[in-house]
Design a protein around this motif. Structure first.
Motif, PDB file in Angstrom:
ATOM      1  N   GLU A  96     131.864 -14.695 -68.347  1.00 13.81           N
ATOM      2  CA  GLU A  96     131.446 -13.453 -68.132  1.00 13.81           C
ATOM      3  C   GLU A  96     132.157 -12.977 -66.830  1.00 13.81           C
ATOM      4  OE1 GLU A  96     127.970 -10.269 -68.189  1.00 13.81           O
ATOM      5  OE2 GLU A  96     127.556 -12.264 -68.876  1.00 13.81           O
ATOM      6  N   PRO A  97     132.816 -11.895 -66.577  1.00 14.21           N
ATOM      7  CA  PRO A  97     133.415 -11.517 -65.519  1.00 14.21           C
ATOM      8  C   PRO A  97     131.984 -11.054 -64.377  1.00 14.21           C
ATOM      9  CG  PRO A  97     134.484 -10.284 -66.999  1.00 14.21           C
ATOM     10  CD  PRO A  97     133.649 -11.044 -67.802  1.00 14.21           C
ATOM     11  N   GLY A  98     132.316 -11.654 -63.231  1.00 16.93           N
ATOM     12  CA  GLY A  98     131.386 -11.580 -62.188  1.00 16.93           C
ATOM     13  C   GLY A  98     130.303 -12.548 -62.059  1.00 16.93           C
ATOM     14  N   VAL A 104     133.587 -19.637 -60.031  1.00 13.88           N
ATOM     15  CA  VAL A 104     134.156 -21.220 -59.974  1.00 13.88           C
ATOM     16  C   VAL A 104     135.303 -21.551 -60.653  1.00 13.88           C
ATOM     17  CG1 VAL A 104     133.353 -23.358 -60.279  1.00 13.88           C
ATOM     18  CG2 VAL A 104     131.853 -21.892 -59.461  1.00 13.88           C
ATOM     19  N   HIS A 105     135.234 -20.764 -61.859  1.00 10.36           N
ATOM     20  CA  HIS A 105     136.452 -21.255 -62.889  1.00 10.36           C
ATOM     21  C   HIS A 105     137.906 -20.350 -62.328  1.00 10.36           C
ATOM     22  CE1 HIS A 105     138.488 -22.002 -66.528  1.00 10.36           C
ATOM     23  NE2 HIS A 105     139.012 -20.984 -66.449  1.00 10.36           N
TER      24      HIS A 105
END
Length: 223
Positions: A96-98, A104-105
């Motif tokens: 999920e963005p944010g 980390v990804h």
């Protein structure tokens, strides 16, 4: 004669002057903020390894070795191995963005795509062969000798304005990496691959972690 007479004389390069607690709590995994355009002097790396060699080691054996790679062609080969295994491991992951996982990804992707440009790759090597048949007691003893040295190395980097990240994905093809570098694969075990560079800025903060008591049992397991 001084007790220090036969020891390496550390360079006079400046350090950040952090307290022990500051070094311990702000040494982060650095990926995006590695300065790929700045050379890392060899004497600084030797200073950090000298410090690492003061770490505890079972039976006072110092079974660690250090493979330092600053040759661009060999770094590129290691980066190719790493990227291939990173893609297989993390290529399909979505977050999920944010979120912290997404950040980390993205950071990990950045490192995988730029590893060849990081000026130094350091591979700590255990002078023993660890495999699936190695008894856990021996593994614990051997890893317990090299891992404190590796962490001390990372702390010493931090105090000198450098950073790194503990990576292990290239170990999916450890033998190939050993062949690239001439490491005797049958008798030695690689402990990871550490991209090392000066950091872009030195203002690293404490990580967000749950309170320590969430991870502690007293006298009987209750976690």
């Amino acid at each position: 004669m001084s007790d220090q007479s036969d020891q390496h004389t550390q360079s006079n390069r400046p350090t950040l002057g952090l307290s022990a607690d500051e070094v311990l709590t702000t040494t982060r995994s650095v990926r995006k903020r590695l300065d790929t355009g700045r050379e890392v002097p060899r004497d600084v790396l030797i200073d950090c390894i000298e410090i690492a060699h003061q770490s505890p080691t079972g039976s006072n054996s110092q079974r660690w070795r250090w493979m330092i790679v600053d040759d661009a062609a060999k770094r590129a080969k290691l980066a190719e191995i790493y990227k291939r295994n990173f893609d297989a491991y993390a290529g399909g992951n979505e977050f999920e963005p944010g979120t912290q996982q997404a950040r980390v990804h993205a950071s990990a992707i950045h490192l995988a795509e730029n590893l060849q440009h990081v000026p130094v790759h350091v591979i700590p090597v255990l002078a023993d062969k660890m495999d699936e048949g190695t008894p856990s007691s021996r593994q614990a003893s051997r890893w317990g000798g090299i891992l404190p040295a590796v962490w001390s190395f990372m702390l010493a980097l931090r105090e000198r304005g450098l950073g790194s990240a503990w990576t292990t994905l290239h170990l999916q093809e450890e033998q190939l990496a050993a062949e690239v570098l001439g490491i005797p694969f049958e008798t030695h075990t690689q402990a990871g691959l550490f991209p090392v560079a000066y950091t872009i800025g030195t203002d690293f903060k404490l990580a967000k972690r749950p309170p320590a008591e969430h991870f502690v049992s007293w006298n009987a397991w209750d976690l």
